[in-house]
Design a protein around this motif. Sequence first.
Motif, mmCIF file in Angstrom:
data_model
loop_
_atom_site.group_PDB
_atom_site.id
_atom_site.type_symbol
_atom_site.label_atom_id
_atom_site.label_comp_id
_atom_site.label_asym_id
_atom_site.label_seq_id
_atom_site.Cartn_x
_atom_site.Cartn_y
_atom_site.Cartn_z
ATOM 1 N N SER A 60 0.865 -1.175 0.000
ATOM 2 C CA SER A 60 0.000 0.000 0.000
ATOM 3 C C SER A 60 0.907 1.232 0.000
ATOM 4 O O SER A 60 2.138 1.115 0.018
ATOM 5 C CB SER A 60 -0.954 -0.033 1.196
ATOM 6 O OG SER A 60 -0.249 0.243 2.378
ATOM 7 N N GLY A 61 0.316 2.401 -0.019
ATOM 8 C CA GLY A 61 1.087 3.641 -0.126
ATOM 9 C C GLY A 61 2.097 3.831 0.988
ATOM 10 O O GLY A 61 3.167 4.412 0.786
ATOM 11 N N SER A 62 1.774 3.314 2.168
ATOM 12 C CA SER A 62 2.684 3.470 3.317
ATOM 13 C C SER A 62 4.076 2.935 3.004
ATOM 14 O O SER A 62 5.077 3.471 3.495
ATOM 15 C CB SER A 62 2.121 2.744 4.543
ATOM 16 O OG SER A 62 0.865 3.270 4.887
ATOM 17 N N MET A 65 5.969 5.587 1.288
ATOM 18 C CA MET A 65 6.244 6.688 2.229
ATOM 19 C C MET A 65 7.476 6.340 3.069
ATOM 20 O O MET A 65 8.387 7.148 3.233
ATOM 21 C CB MET A 65 5.032 6.921 3.146
ATOM 22 C CG MET A 65 3.839 7.541 2.441
ATOM 23 S SD MET A 65 2.317 7.462 3.441
ATOM 24 C CE MET A 65 2.690 8.610 4.765
ATOM 25 N N PHE A 85 -1.953 10.889 9.132
ATOM 26 C CA PHE A 85 -1.045 10.396 8.102
ATOM 27 C C PHE A 85 0.266 11.174 8.059
ATOM 28 O O PHE A 85 1.302 10.630 7.684
ATOM 29 C CB PHE A 85 -1.746 10.350 6.743
ATOM 30 C CG PHE A 85 -2.796 9.275 6.710
ATOM 31 C CD1 PHE A 85 -2.429 7.938 6.782
ATOM 32 C CD2 PHE A 85 -4.145 9.593 6.666
ATOM 33 C CE1 PHE A 85 -3.384 6.936 6.806
ATOM 34 C CE2 PHE A 85 -5.115 8.594 6.679
ATOM 35 C CZ PHE A 85 -4.735 7.267 6.746
ATOM 36 N N ARG A 88 2.257 9.593 10.768
ATOM 37 C CA ARG A 88 2.751 8.268 10.380
ATOM 38 C C ARG A 88 4.130 8.389 9.762
ATOM 39 O O ARG A 88 5.015 7.565 9.983
ATOM 40 C CB ARG A 88 1.775 7.628 9.380
ATOM 41 C CG ARG A 88 2.224 6.255 8.925
ATOM 42 C CD ARG A 88 1.223 5.596 7.995
ATOM 43 N NE ARG A 88 0.008 5.201 8.681
ATOM 44 C CZ ARG A 88 -0.961 4.444 8.116
ATOM 45 N NH1 ARG A 88 -0.829 4.038 6.864
ATOM 46 N NH2 ARG A 88 -2.034 4.125 8.776
ATOM 47 N N THR A 131 1.690 16.402 3.680
ATOM 48 C CA THR A 131 0.481 15.661 3.323
ATOM 49 C C THR A 131 -0.361 16.569 2.438
ATOM 50 O O THR A 131 -0.727 17.669 2.861
ATOM 51 C CB THR A 131 -0.331 15.309 4.598
ATOM 52 O OG1 THR A 131 0.539 14.713 5.553
ATOM 53 C CG2 THR A 131 -1.472 14.370 4.260
ATOM 54 N N ASN A 133 -3.450 15.855 1.084
ATOM 55 C CA ASN A 133 -4.854 15.753 1.487
ATOM 56 C C ASN A 133 -4.917 14.852 2.717
ATOM 57 O O ASN A 133 -4.709 13.647 2.601
ATOM 58 C CB ASN A 133 -5.634 15.148 0.318
ATOM 59 C CG ASN A 133 -7.135 15.167 0.515
ATOM 60 O OD1 ASN A 133 -7.736 16.245 0.575
ATOM 61 N ND2 ASN A 133 -7.743 14.008 0.618
ATOM 62 N N THR A 135 -6.532 12.716 5.166
ATOM 63 C CA THR A 135 -7.775 11.951 5.131
ATOM 64 C C THR A 135 -8.429 11.841 6.505
ATOM 65 O O THR A 135 -9.622 11.570 6.607
ATOM 66 C CB THR A 135 -7.476 10.552 4.556
ATOM 67 O OG1 THR A 135 -6.560 10.714 3.469
ATOM 68 C CG2 THR A 135 -8.726 9.893 4.038
ATOM 69 N N ASP A 161 2.614 13.408 0.022
ATOM 70 C CA ASP A 161 1.650 12.316 0.163
ATOM 71 C C ASP A 161 0.356 12.734 -0.539
ATOM 72 O O ASP A 161 -0.365 13.609 -0.057
ATOM 73 C CB ASP A 161 1.414 12.069 1.662
ATOM 74 C CG ASP A 161 0.264 11.110 1.942
ATOM 75 O OD1 ASP A 161 -0.448 10.695 1.000
ATOM 76 O OD2 ASP A 161 0.063 10.774 3.132
ATOM 77 N N VAL A 163 -1.867 10.313 -1.415
ATOM 78 C CA VAL A 163 -2.544 9.014 -1.425
ATOM 79 C C VAL A 163 -4.054 9.177 -1.640
ATOM 80 O O VAL A 163 -4.655 8.436 -2.408
ATOM 81 C CB VAL A 163 -2.241 8.220 -0.124
ATOM 82 C CG1 VAL A 163 -3.130 6.989 -0.031
ATOM 83 C CG2 VAL A 163 -0.775 7.800 -0.089
ATOM 84 N N SER A 164 -4.642 10.174 -0.974
ATOM 85 C CA SER A 164 -6.105 10.292 -1.091
ATOM 86 C C SER A 164 -6.540 11.425 -2.014
ATOM 87 O O SER A 164 -7.676 11.895 -1.934
ATOM 88 C CB SER A 164 -6.723 10.466 0.294
ATOM 89 O OG SER A 164 -6.249 11.648 0.901
ATOM 90 N N SER A 184 -1.707 5.687 -3.732
ATOM 91 C CA SER A 184 -2.106 4.285 -3.579
ATOM 92 C C SER A 184 -3.210 3.966 -4.580
ATOM 93 O O SER A 184 -3.905 4.857 -5.059
ATOM 94 C CB SER A 184 -2.667 4.024 -2.175
ATOM 95 O OG SER A 184 -1.725 4.299 -1.177
ATOM 96 N N GLN A 186 -6.043 2.330 -4.005
ATOM 97 C CA GLN A 186 -7.407 2.138 -3.506
ATOM 98 C C GLN A 186 -8.176 3.406 -3.171
ATOM 99 O O GLN A 186 -9.196 3.362 -2.526
ATOM 100 C CB GLN A 186 -7.392 1.226 -2.271
ATOM 101 C CG GLN A 186 -6.967 1.888 -0.962
ATOM 102 C CD GLN A 186 -5.470 2.024 -0.787
ATOM 103 O OE1 GLN A 186 -4.716 1.861 -1.725
ATOM 104 N NE2 GLN A 186 -5.038 2.348 0.422
ATOM 105 N N LYS A 187 -7.665 4.548 -3.608
ATOM 106 C CA LYS A 187 -8.397 5.786 -3.306
ATOM 107 C C LYS A 187 -8.905 6.405 -4.603
ATOM 108 O O LYS A 187 -9.707 5.791 -5.279
ATOM 109 C CB LYS A 187 -7.579 6.675 -2.398
ATOM 110 C CG LYS A 187 -7.335 5.906 -1.073
ATOM 111 C CD LYS A 187 -6.887 6.685 0.099
ATOM 112 C CE LYS A 187 -6.627 5.716 1.258
ATOM 113 N NZ LYS A 187 -5.987 6.347 2.394
#
Length: 356
Positions: A60-62, A65, A85, A88, A131, A133, A135, A161, A163-164, A184, A186-187
């Motif tokens: 996944s995107g993590s 990162m 995030f 993280r 970041t 966006n 989330t 980031d 990701v979203s 990622s 899945q967004k």
Amino acid sequence: MHKKLFIPGPVDVREDVLQKMATPQIGHRTKDASALQRRISDKMRRVMFTNNEILLSTSSGSGLMEGAIRSCTRKKAAVFSVGAFGKRWYEMAVGNGVPAELFESPLGQPTTPEMVEEVLSTGAFDLITITHNETSTGIMNPVAAIAEVVKKYPEVVFCLDTVSSMGGTKIDVDALGVDICITSSQKCLGLPPGLAICSFSEKARQAAETVPHRGFYFDLLALYEYIQKKDYQYPSTPSLPHMFALDYQLDCILEEGLENRFARHAEMAKMVREWATRYFECFVDEAYASKTLTTVKNTRGIDVGALNKQLGERGYMISNGYGDLKDKTFRIAHMADTSVEDLKALLETIESVLSL
Ligand SMILES: *Cc1c(COP(=O)(O)O)cnc(C)c1O
């Protein structure tokens, strides 16, 4: 019954995209595998507005990162956080023994260009993470203004980031001067979870070359060099099902037209914000409101869990607030292939469940 997902990832995936995951496998050391990754990279460059190399990661995107902060920090990383995030990224640095400092904004507030200027002007940092966006709160940071500050510090590797947000709103990676832009599957790209994608600049490559311990699986320089040496192949066995689906979905995205896709996301965001303002309040100031999800302040003190249960019986799912914001807020995502009509139906269902 399938619940239509209005949560900020994973998103609902169209049936035709899911079908592509079932494509018969090919050898990952074949010309076909090279051609597949090359097609994906060419199309991702258009979605990201970049000429930089595209790296894929079966994670996944993590994963990317973690790879970015570990592979490219030489002196110290400045980690800016507006929520879960952002934090993280700091935890990843600490976990890898990468020197880093965390700069947090108050909950619901953005990272400001002034904060970035103050930190980078110390000269102590050679990598920054932002970041785009967030989330957990629904904030979209003022990335253009931040980028203007980062540009004044040419030694600093700029990690973003997205990701979203990538695929849901325009992020002009090259114009912003972003060195590593991460997303990622899945967004907003509308695929199942399991694949991450980033852009990787020449500056990032040069930085990574001077970092001795970059790990192995998420060593971004290794991913980059493998592409150059092995004609667009992946060092280990990649998730070919995701790649088949991404190759196809990127065609669909470009066919919809990037501007149309961004406009659809903007229209959905406006619709949910107007709805939230009518019945509740928006958690985030209009100026920093996300285009891909809306965080609603629970001013009516509704039972968010109970609402979601009742929505579930009607085939929908939304998200509670994140962390400390649980029950104080709830989140409605409007990402990927969600249509204005889908969203209208969801909002009407919420109104009916809550007798608004
Ligand atoms: C979802 C999300 C992540 C984590 O991505 P994974 O693909 O779940 O690892 C990171 N940052 C933001 C802003 C996110 O929305």
